[in-house]
Design a protein around this motif. Structure first.
Motif, PDB file in Angstrom:
ATOM      1  N   SER A  62      -0.968   3.459   5.798  1.00  0.00           N
ATOM      2  CA  SER A  62      -0.611   2.357   4.943  1.00  0.00           C
ATOM      3  C   SER A  62       0.995   2.368   4.534  1.00  0.00           C
ATOM      4  CB  SER A  62      -1.198   2.394   3.638  1.00  0.00           C
ATOM      5  OG  SER A  62      -0.860   3.537   2.711  1.00  0.00           O
ATOM      6  N   VAL A  73       6.128  -6.240   2.289  1.00  0.00           N
ATOM      7  CA  VAL A  73       4.650  -6.448   2.858  1.00  0.00           C
ATOM      8  C   VAL A  73       4.007  -5.175   2.715  1.00  0.00           C
ATOM      9  CG1 VAL A  73       3.637  -7.225   4.971  1.00  0.00           C
ATOM     10  CG2 VAL A  73       5.918  -7.903   4.463  1.00  0.00           C
ATOM     11  N   VAL A  77       1.284  -2.994   4.501  1.00  0.00           N
ATOM     12  CA  VAL A  77       0.572  -2.896   5.652  1.00  0.00           C
ATOM     13  C   VAL A  77      -0.706  -1.728   5.477  1.00  0.00           C
ATOM     14  CG1 VAL A  77       0.543  -2.654   7.973  1.00  0.00           C
ATOM     15  CG2 VAL A  77       2.410  -3.662   6.929  1.00  0.00           C
ATOM     16  N   ALA A 105      -4.912  -7.624  14.298  1.00  0.00           N
ATOM     17  CA  ALA A 105      -3.939  -7.458  13.036  1.00  0.00           C
ATOM     18  C   ALA A 105      -4.435  -8.798  12.341  1.00  0.00           C
ATOM     19  CB  ALA A 105      -2.580  -7.557  13.633  1.00  0.00           C
ATOM     20  N   TYR A 121      -2.598 -11.353   9.106  1.00  0.00           N
ATOM     21  CA  TYR A 121      -1.747 -11.565   8.356  1.00  0.00           C
ATOM     22  C   TYR A 121      -1.804 -12.400   7.116  1.00  0.00           C
ATOM     23  CZ  TYR A 121       3.019 -13.850   7.088  1.00  0.00           C
ATOM     24  OH  TYR A 121       4.001 -14.152   6.294  1.00  0.00           O
ATOM     25  N   ILE A 173       1.562 -10.514  15.608  1.00  0.00           N
ATOM     26  CA  ILE A 173       1.398  -9.108  15.240  1.00  0.00           C
ATOM     27  C   ILE A 173       0.474  -8.132  16.126  1.00  0.00           C
ATOM     28  CG2 ILE A 173       1.231  -7.236  13.253  1.00  0.00           C
ATOM     29  CD1 ILE A 173       1.491  -9.907  11.336  1.00  0.00           C
ATOM     30  N   CYS A 198      -1.706  -6.934   7.042  1.00  0.00           N
ATOM     31  CA  CYS A 198      -0.357  -7.057   6.418  1.00  0.00           C
ATOM     32  C   CYS A 198      -0.060  -8.115   5.517  1.00  0.00           C
ATOM     33  CB  CYS A 198       0.573  -7.624   8.002  1.00  0.00           C
ATOM     34  SG  CYS A 198       0.468  -6.409   9.180  1.00  0.00           S
ATOM     35  N   ALA A 236       6.462  -7.395   8.901  1.00  0.00           N
ATOM     36  CA  ALA A 236       5.159  -6.900   9.071  1.00  0.00           C
ATOM     37  C   ALA A 236       4.968  -6.249  10.298  1.00  0.00           C
ATOM     38  CB  ALA A 236       4.412  -8.180   9.151  1.00  0.00           C
ATOM     39  N   ALA A 246       4.162  -2.427  10.389  1.00  0.00           N
ATOM     40  CA  ALA A 246       2.795  -2.178  11.019  1.00  0.00           C
ATOM     41  C   ALA A 246       2.811  -1.109  11.918  1.00  0.00           C
ATOM     42  CB  ALA A 246       2.266  -3.267  11.665  1.00  0.00           C
TER      43      ALA A 246
END
Lengths: 255, 255, 255, 255, 255, 255
Positions: free
Chosen positions: A37, A47, A49, A71, A73, A104, A126, A139, A143
């Motif tokens: 994270s 952001v 993540v 992913a 978002y 992403i 994200c 992001a 990520a």
């Protein structure tokens, strides 16, 4: 527009040079439970993540020996200047959210060796806590850091057949604002940009994704070239910052 | 269960006394744009509350001269030990989310003077960034702080016809764990609790909401009384902490 | 409010004493196909409860040897004074519906021995045909009767490993109306109540659920105690009525 | 991949040179009611575009004197080799559909003078009847033709304050297949492409949108440059074909 | 099938003659609040119909001086032998529900004088409490009774410009079972029917709707004629029963 | 209406006799991938039907040795005079769409021998590209042609246990317009029709489905008889046209 001047002028609202990133910060280990994270900040854009590891892969991929990375978002309703309705309450994901989630996912998958990952899935969530432009590129950049930590976690469990990361990935927005190509636009700049381009690059400066849009007039090849140069250079700096973050200890959330 | 011992034993997983809160922290002004915002933490439970002010009220209330306060609660997918699917992706709000959103809204409205608020709406968004038990009660307790800041903001604009807050509101969970009534359960305790009760109280110790559930066996009146006492006392301490937070400066997010 | 007088006054709109239930009626076997069914009436409130038995349990419970009990609550569009839109047409279940369905399910599960039930599921459908206050508590009280009949049905098939019912369960609403604590509020009373509290109790007078809300001002501990007393006493009378209904023959629908 | 050979080889599955478009055909007036319509074909890819004119603009744009252009993209369930479920039946628009609809809308809006259009809306519906690669670029290229006819229709009604079209817009896909940059990929080529790039260009060869994705390995700047050149050249040929179609009579659908 | 024998045989599962209705019963005023309501029973089929009057008409009809009548049909989950999932929980109305709601609305509108009704809307809610075949035809037949009461209610308020009812409407199912045309099929007959036909007729025996389906083999004109005869005759008897019900007092629900 | 004159008058808007079909055209093989496909036209009504074959049957039918045929109907947004919103965007299938999809499926299944089909599914997608009345009947008539081609395809693969088609199926609309019964109504006629009836018939003139609606006044038995005669005769001509189409080569799409 057909010509643009890349020389750093004094005109950016926050005093940055045209080719200067905002302050970028990675706080690894912001969450206690996620296998990886990071709270990533590009100036006032924040952001969170989370990389979640799970055994197994989606049904269509079972039995292949290959892993999967995906992913999602989303934005908190008050990440922005004025509140937006929640997509959960509206009962549907909007087009922009879908589009960015897909971007992403593709970007991160470009540096994954599925065989080394084995039949494991890493889900990247994200969530934009505060938005000040460039949320999708922040992001992606964040990520990659969370994904790296999740891979280390899997490695520590002996669950990998090699290093699942074939490289690193970074992203940044570039654009033409007031006739001038600039790097890493904040919200104010983004709102008034004539051209808006997101560049996703790997650690060797090769393209993973390029998405450019003429917000006003179509733009010519010279502008395209300037923007790609700016974006690739910005990503190189981001790659360095990712390395520093990943070489340090997982930052305790409070100091 | 028919009898329970409230004497603080050494048995709580994190070493707390039976009537002891976790470390509670309010970080006001965590967001740049919201008219009020707070990151509230009860131990490892972290909820980001944003209070958004807008002129006007929902259609059914227009022309009454009265304001409105409402709330939405949600959890990030990886707030928990294992990832949950997003409600936006599932396309529906779950029952638990609905229920908690309604509870938070009712609780805050109990201390609002709608006439003083005038035809303004304050929307409270409570997003759980990390969950370790007691997220709904942390959300209510934090939401009061964000709501206070939003009211100050409206006051500064000269948009109020008096103080819209008729008092303060706090909430805490109490429960019976291993036969012992305890205050402010964390996730581990909550999972094994025989009785689970959420108490929402105003600054004078009067009840705003009480929601109790026998998770296993029904419980008797003596237990009910012990739990209510524990909850009211815990809320008195939370009221003090809210006051301290609101008397200080809006904490800068870092440093 | 801080003090309340429980002496039965002449003031209730339908002439009842403060601690008096409306006429309560159970018509067992109202449906031909359901394994248990009852039309339960609290005055003009009418709820049709169907208990449906099915072999097997939800996926997450398979192979445990344990049964499951769940409930759904809904209202016909013209159960109320003015018509409401159908949730099926709106395409979503509202928060109130979700919340009550969950409450009914939890309440009934409190008196279930899952092992004795074996891997069978009993689904309780509580449909409000006419609403005059107290629909959720009528639903719980009636659902116990339908559940009992469904268990007898399973017993008759030799499908049980013992008696799945560890006790009975009843529910009633109490509240403060015009400063006076009263039992079993009808719609008119409910609309003007200062405090609204639902009490779910087992056959021995122990608490299964308590949900109290200050509709106007927060209320103090003395009021809470009066309301709990009223509710527990009302539930004791309901338990007696359930017993009478279950001891009689399944009422033919007409005659 | 880091280097690519653009010399037209004999290797394309349908015998085309690397820089050769498929047969492109515009059938204007395919629909009787739409103010503009075209069946556009790029080889076996067939997209039916309808331009619907309506007076007025969306609420957020009212009173500005400016018009609006928007687009929706969809695929018939059996446009593809194997049948896909309908999005109407699934109850949600997928991410890909959303993304392409947004791309088409942005692309057409890039050549619109909103003031000249006045407060009129043109809605472009692009329905893929058969898919063989390049559906989104065929849709954009065809939509320009339908849009032109819709503008002529509005002009004929005297509803315009000038020519709403500031230029033309074309789109084509380019990609790297088997190491070779090629123009206008069909489905077979697209499935195996290493790089996939969609170029949207105006009639003067300037960029409106560029969206490139490394399907396998990231790609370097030299490849990017080759692909942009191929795409711009292909769009120039499409602009010529659009002109020819628009100069001819609206083709009768048959004969 | 090409030939069918209409002579009443002894073969119907409940002993009825081929041209005999089940016991039909109308309980008017089953609900306290609805402007018209009836519990209609065709044997074990029980449908609760509520007619709700509201001032005004849908937006598309405003200012025309004409009224509107619409209907919604639904089934309780345990109306049937085995439980069905709720459409509200599934989040969508099924095709069958939609179809029947539309049929009921059209059928009732066939006997409405919109001008006499004025700009009022009558909404008919037909909820199947128990299903034993013929639910849609019972709903139509009962809805006419509830509609009549709602019109009387409007008349009593002086809100009408004449009698909004131009006649009465009845419906019944007919079908071919075991080679024999029969009237008013119950569930068992319906499940095994070779032909299934619903006839909606006005009080003078003219057709409002006819919907026939060959469940197995297509059927010839002779069968069609027999079925239409049976249906028209059955509807004549239903019209008589409606008249009797409407001439009597609104039945008190009990006693 | 109680009497109607079937003599062909000169009054139809397009000059047809009362019992005359519009020009009907079947273009087989309009799609490259579908196992059967046809563009069917009834005058300006154009429906693209695709028959998709897949191995296996829905879950509830597995292991029975029987096949399955199902259908979905939809309209492009600008098939009609004014644009309609997409059902995919609205997030729900409307009642009319559902109803027609079900009708098409039932009609085709009436001529299917499931045993001969074996455990294969044929999905018929009927998409209305342009609507000028009679879209559902054109869809059924065309779907039979596409279904036949799909069966031939399966036969060619040796996947059948006999001929799955027990006959042919046709459909046409009939109605009363201006007091005159007419065949195959176009949109203008349909909008003003007093009675609207769809007849689905097999190749031997027997009824598969009949759906009739009095749009204005109820109609009597004599009208019903005239309409059924007209419809059966029209279907006989459609059956002949289907045979001709199926006997010819799959028409190349162009030339």
């Amino acid at each position: 527009m057909s010509s643009a001047d890349a020389s750093p002028g004094p005109t950016r609202p926050d005093g940055r040079a045209a080719d200067q990133l905002r302050e970028v910060r990675f706080t690894r280990g912001w969450l206690d439970h996620a296998e990886g994270s990071v709270l990533v900040e590009f100036g006032a854009t924040r952001v969170l993540v989370a990389a979640s590891v799970s055994e197994g892969v989606p049904r269509w991929r079972r039995g292949t020996g290959l892993g999967w990375v995906t992913a999602e978002y989303a934005m908190l309703p008050r990440a922005t200047h004025t509140r937006s309705d929640r997509e959960s309450v509206k009962g549907r994901i909007g087009g922009r959210t879908h589009e960015i989630s897909r971007l992403i996912g593709r970007s991160l998958r470009a540096v994954i060796d599925y065989k080394a990952l084995g039949e494991n899935t890493i889900q990247l969530d994200c969530d934009v806590l505060q938005a000040d432009g460039g949320t999708r590129t922040a992001a992606i950049t964040g990520a990659f850091v969370a994904l790296s930590d999740a891979c280390r976690h899997l490695g520590g469990l002996g669950a990998l057949a090699g290093d699942p990361l074939t490289g690193s990935v970074q992203a940044v927005s570039v654009g033409v604002v007031g006739g001038q190509p600039v790097l890493d636009l904040n919200y104010t700049e983004d709102s008034g940009a004539e051209v808006d381009l997101n560049v996703v690059v790997d650690g060797e400066g090769r393209f993973v994704e390029v998405q450019g849009t003429a917000e006003g007039r179509p733009f010519d090849r010279a502008v395209m070239d300037q923007l790609l140069d700016l974006g690739v250079a910005g990503c190189a700096r981001l790659a360095e910052l990712q390395r520093l973050a990943l070489d340090g200890p997982a930052t305790p959330r409070r100091g």
